[in-house]
Write a protein that holds these residues in place. Structure first.
Motif, PDB file in Angstrom:
ATOM      1  N   GLY A  97       0.668  -5.307  -8.271  1.00 35.89           N
ATOM      2  CA  GLY A  97      -0.083  -5.347  -7.018  1.00 35.89           C
ATOM      3  C   GLY A  97      -1.539  -5.685  -7.253  1.00 35.89           C
ATOM      4  N   PRO A  98      -2.297  -5.930  -6.173  1.00 37.13           N
ATOM      5  CA  PRO A  98      -3.734  -6.187  -6.298  1.00 37.13           C
ATOM      6  C   PRO A  98      -4.480  -4.901  -6.634  1.00 37.13           C
ATOM      7  CG  PRO A  98      -3.086  -6.117  -4.001  1.00 37.13           C
ATOM      8  CD  PRO A  98      -1.825  -6.034  -4.785  1.00 37.13           C
ATOM      9  N   ASN A  99      -5.627  -5.027  -7.289  1.00 37.94           N
ATOM     10  CA  ASN A  99      -6.359  -3.831  -7.711  1.00 37.94           C
ATOM     11  C   ASN A  99      -7.229  -3.262  -6.588  1.00 37.94           C
ATOM     12  OD1 ASN A  99      -8.719  -5.406  -7.627  1.00 37.94           O
ATOM     13  ND2 ASN A  99      -8.768  -5.743  -9.834  1.00 37.94           N
ATOM     14  N   GLU A 100      -8.012  -2.248  -6.936  1.00 34.48           N
ATOM     15  CA  GLU A 100      -8.777  -1.476  -5.945  1.00 34.48           C
ATOM     16  C   GLU A 100      -9.873  -2.272  -5.233  1.00 34.48           C
ATOM     17  OE1 GLU A 100      -8.139  -0.688  -9.039  1.00 34.48           O
ATOM     18  OE2 GLU A 100      -7.489   1.396  -9.259  1.00 34.48           O
ATOM     19  N   ASN A 101     -10.201  -3.481  -5.723  1.00 41.31           N
ATOM     20  CA  ASN A 101     -11.200  -4.305  -5.049  1.00 41.31           C
ATOM     21  C   ASN A 101     -10.692  -4.868  -3.729  1.00 41.31           C
ATOM     22  OD1 ASN A 101     -13.338  -4.096  -6.867  1.00 41.31           O
ATOM     23  ND2 ASN A 101     -12.543  -5.731  -8.170  1.00 41.31           N
ATOM     24  N   HIS A 102      -9.383  -4.794  -3.533  1.00 43.47           N
ATOM     25  CA  HIS A 102      -8.757  -5.462  -2.406  1.00 43.47           C
ATOM     26  C   HIS A 102      -8.375  -4.496  -1.290  1.00 43.47           C
ATOM     27  CE1 HIS A 102      -8.379  -9.387  -4.424  1.00 43.47           C
ATOM     28  NE2 HIS A 102      -8.175  -8.682  -5.520  1.00 43.47           N
ATOM     29  N   GLY A 103      -8.597  -4.937  -0.062  1.00 52.21           N
ATOM     30  CA  GLY A 103      -8.177  -4.154   1.089  1.00 52.21           C
ATOM     31  C   GLY A 103      -6.668  -4.011   1.154  1.00 52.21           C
ATOM     32  N   THR A 104      -5.945  -4.949   0.559  1.00 47.60           N
ATOM     33  CA  THR A 104      -4.481  -4.878   0.535  1.00 47.60           C
ATOM     34  C   THR A 104      -4.021  -3.669  -0.273  1.00 47.60           C
ATOM     35  OG1 THR A 104      -4.318  -7.272   0.744  1.00 47.60           O
ATOM     36  CG2 THR A 104      -2.387  -6.130  -0.111  1.00 47.60           C
ATOM     37  N   TYR A 105      -4.701  -3.386  -1.370  1.00 43.93           N
ATOM     38  CA  TYR A 105      -4.399  -2.189  -2.159  1.00 43.93           C
ATOM     39  C   TYR A 105      -4.621  -0.948  -1.301  1.00 43.93           C
ATOM     40  CZ  TYR A 105      -5.127   1.588  -5.550  1.00 43.93           C
ATOM     41  OH  TYR A 105      -5.061   2.799  -6.222  1.00 43.93           O
ATOM     42  N   GLU A 106      -5.728  -0.921  -0.585  1.00 41.65           N
ATOM     43  CA  GLU A 106      -6.052   0.250   0.224  1.00 41.65           C
ATOM     44  C   GLU A 106      -5.086   0.421   1.389  1.00 41.65           C
ATOM     45  OE1 GLU A 106     -10.276   0.798   0.970  1.00 41.65           O
ATOM     46  OE2 GLU A 106     -10.692  -0.700  -0.567  1.00 41.65           O
ATOM     47  N   PHE A 107      -4.636  -0.678   1.982  1.00 39.33           N
ATOM     48  CA  PHE A 107      -3.645  -0.599   3.051  1.00 39.33           C
ATOM     49  C   PHE A 107      -2.336  -0.018   2.508  1.00 39.33           C
ATOM     50  CE2 PHE A 107      -0.159  -2.465   5.564  1.00 39.33           C
ATOM     51  CZ  PHE A 107      -0.513  -2.023   6.837  1.00 39.33           C
ATOM     52  N   MET A 108      -1.933  -0.481   1.344  1.00 39.82           N
ATOM     53  CA  MET A 108      -0.717   0.036   0.707  1.00 39.82           C
ATOM     54  C   MET A 108      -0.858   1.528   0.413  1.00 39.82           C
ATOM     55  SD  MET A 108       2.306  -0.682  -0.624  1.00 39.82           S
ATOM     56  CE  MET A 108       3.421  -0.382  -2.019  1.00 39.82           C
ATOM     57  N   PHE A 109      -1.992   1.907  -0.159  1.00 40.14           N
ATOM     58  CA  PHE A 109      -2.226   3.297  -0.545  1.00 40.14           C
ATOM     59  C   PHE A 109      -2.312   4.216   0.672  1.00 40.14           C
ATOM     60  CE2 PHE A 109      -5.626   6.536  -1.295  1.00 40.14           C
ATOM     61  CZ  PHE A 109      -4.893   7.384  -2.107  1.00 40.14           C
ATOM     62  N   GLU A 110      -3.075   3.783   1.675  1.00 38.73           N
ATOM     63  CA  GLU A 110      -3.345   4.655   2.818  1.00 38.73           C
ATOM     64  C   GLU A 110      -2.238   4.651   3.867  1.00 38.73           C
ATOM     65  OE1 GLU A 110      -7.103   3.425   4.331  1.00 38.73           O
ATOM     66  OE2 GLU A 110      -8.207   3.990   2.508  1.00 38.73           O
ATOM     67  N   LYS A 111      -1.726   3.492   4.201  1.00 36.60           N
ATOM     68  CA  LYS A 111      -0.780   3.385   5.316  1.00 36.60           C
ATOM     69  C   LYS A 111       0.687   3.462   4.886  1.00 36.60           C
ATOM     70  CE  LYS A 111      -4.226   2.682   8.131  1.00 36.60           C
ATOM     71  NZ  LYS A 111      -4.665   3.730   9.090  1.00 36.60           N
TER      72      LYS A 111
END
Length: 323
Positions: A177-191
Motif C-alpha cells: 500500500g501507499p505510505n503515510e504521506n498519502h491520504g489514501t493510507y489515512e483513508f484506509m487506516f481511518e475509514k
C-alpha cells in the motif's frame, strides 16, 4: 444585358460572403469569451503539489489549460502525497494549490491560521479505494469487505490465502500500500480499518508506480490505491470486486458515487487553493475556476466519478466571489 445581370449577381453574392465573415459564426475564437468578448491573456506560473491519487486528474487538467486556455501560463503539478503536500502548502510563499485525497486536518487548519493562509477547499471528483492483485491470481476475483479487512490487519490468522478461504492456494499473502504521506493510507487506516494499526509486514511505498510494479511481479500480492491509478494500469493488475453484503461490486466510474453500490469505499478528492495567492496572481484564480468548470469531463477521462452539477456550480460561484 445578360452579362450585366450575371455580374451584378456575382457582386451581390460576394458582398453577402464578406458580410457573413465580418459577423462571424457566433462561436468565440480562442482568447475570446462568450459574446466575442476578449479574454485577458495571462502569464506566470501556477504551482501544485500533493496527492498522488489526484495527480492524473490534475496533470490532465493542467495540460488542457496550457494548451486550450492560457498558453502563457506554466502549470507545474507534482505528487509528494497529501500530507507531504500540505507541508509545502502551509509555509510562507508555498504552493498555490495542494491536491488531497482527504480533508484538511484540524492541526493543518491551525497551522494555516498561524501563517495567515486561507485554504479554500475545492472538491473536484469522487474516487473509489481499489484493491488490486496479480494478473495470474485466478482465485481472488472477489472478496468480502470483512475479508479485505482481515487480510490487511492479518487478523484471525489470515496470513495465507488458504486462511481466507479453504479453496485458495496455501501461499503467504503479500500486502502492499501507499505510505503515510498519502491520504489514501489515512483513508484506509481511518475509514476501512477503523484506526486499527497496519502490521509491520505490509510493504508501504511512496510511489504508486512502484506498487503497480510490485504487484505485477508477485502472484500472491494484494495492494490498495485509488481507482484512477488502477484504470491507467489495467494491463498490469486486476481489480478485486468487493462484496459489501449484497453480492460482489466491480469498482468503476458507474459504481463509485456517494449513493452508488461501491459507496462504502468511495471518497471525495480535493484540491485546496491558497486564497492569498489567488488574489496576488490572477492566473491562479483563473486556473481554479477553469478546473471546476471542466472537472466533470476530466474526471471521467482520468478514472474518477464526476461531481453532481449542483456541487460544481456552487464551487464555481464561490470562486467567482473571490474576484
Amino acid at each position: 444585358m445578360k452579362r450585366s445581370k450575371k455580374f451584378s449577381l456575382l457582386a451581390l453574392l460576394a458582398a453577402i460572403m464578406v458580410f457573413t465573415a465580418a459577423c462571424g459564426s457566433g462561436e468565440p475564437a480562442k482568447g475570446e469569451g462568450k459574446g466575442g468578448n476578449e479574454k485577458a491573456e495571462l502569464e506566470g506560473s501556477v504551482v501544485i503539489d500533493g496527492s498522488g491519487t489526484v495527480y492524473p486528474f490534475m496533470a490532465k487538467m493542467a495540460e488542457n489549460y496550457m494548451t486550450n486556455e492560457q498558453e502563457g501560463v506554466s502549470v507545474e503539478v507534482s505528487r509528494a502525497g497529501t500530507s507531504a503536500g500540505f507541508k509545502k502548502f502551509l509555509v510562507k510563499d508555498g504552493t498555490d494549490f495542494n491536491n488531497a485525497s482527504r480533508e484538511i486536518k484540524d492541526e493543518e487548519k491551525t497551522e494555516a491560521e498561524k501563517l495567515g493562509i486561507e485554504a479554500h477547499e475545492m472538491k473536484v471528483a469522487l474516487d473509489g479505494l481499489t484493491f488490486v492483485v496479480n494478473k495470474d491470481n485466478d482465485w481472488a476475483d472477489d472478496l468480502t469487505q470483512q475479508e479485505i479487512v482481515d487480510i490487511f490487519l492479518a487478523e484471525k490468522d489470515k496470513k495465507k490465502w488458504s486462511d481466507v478461504r479453504s479453496d485458495f492456494p496455501d501461499e503467504p499473502i503479500k500486502t502492499y500500500g501507499p505510505n503515510e504521506n498519502h491520504g489514501t493510507y489515512e483513508f484506509m487506516f481511518e475509514k476501512i480499518l477503523e484506526e486499527k494499526a497496519l502490521p509491520e509486514k505490509i510493504n508501504l511505498q511512496q510511489d504508486y508506480s512502484t506498487l503497480v510494479d510490485l504487484v505485477s511481479k508477485d502472484k500472491n500480492a494484494i495492494a490498495f490505491f485509488g481507482y484512477g491509478y488502477y484504470a491507467s494500469n489495467k494491463d498490469k493488475v486486476n481489480a478485486v470486486n468487493v462484496d459489501f453484503g449484497k453480492g460482489p461490486v466491480e469498482p468503476k466510474v458507474e459504481t463509485i458515487a456517494e449513493d452508488g453500490d461501491y459507496a462504502p469505499f468511495t471518497r471525495p478528492v480535493f484540491t485546496y487553493l491558497n486564497k492569498g495567492m489567488a488574489k496576488e496572481k490572477p492566473q491562479v484564480l483563473d486556473y481554479a475556476i477553469y478546473t471546476m468548470n471542466n472537472s466533470q469531463e476530466v474526471a471521467k477521462e482520468t478514472g474518477f466519478a464526476p461531481l453532481p452539477d449542483e456541487d460544481v456550480k456552487a464551487t464555481v460561484e464561490a470562486l467567482e466571489g473571490l474576484k
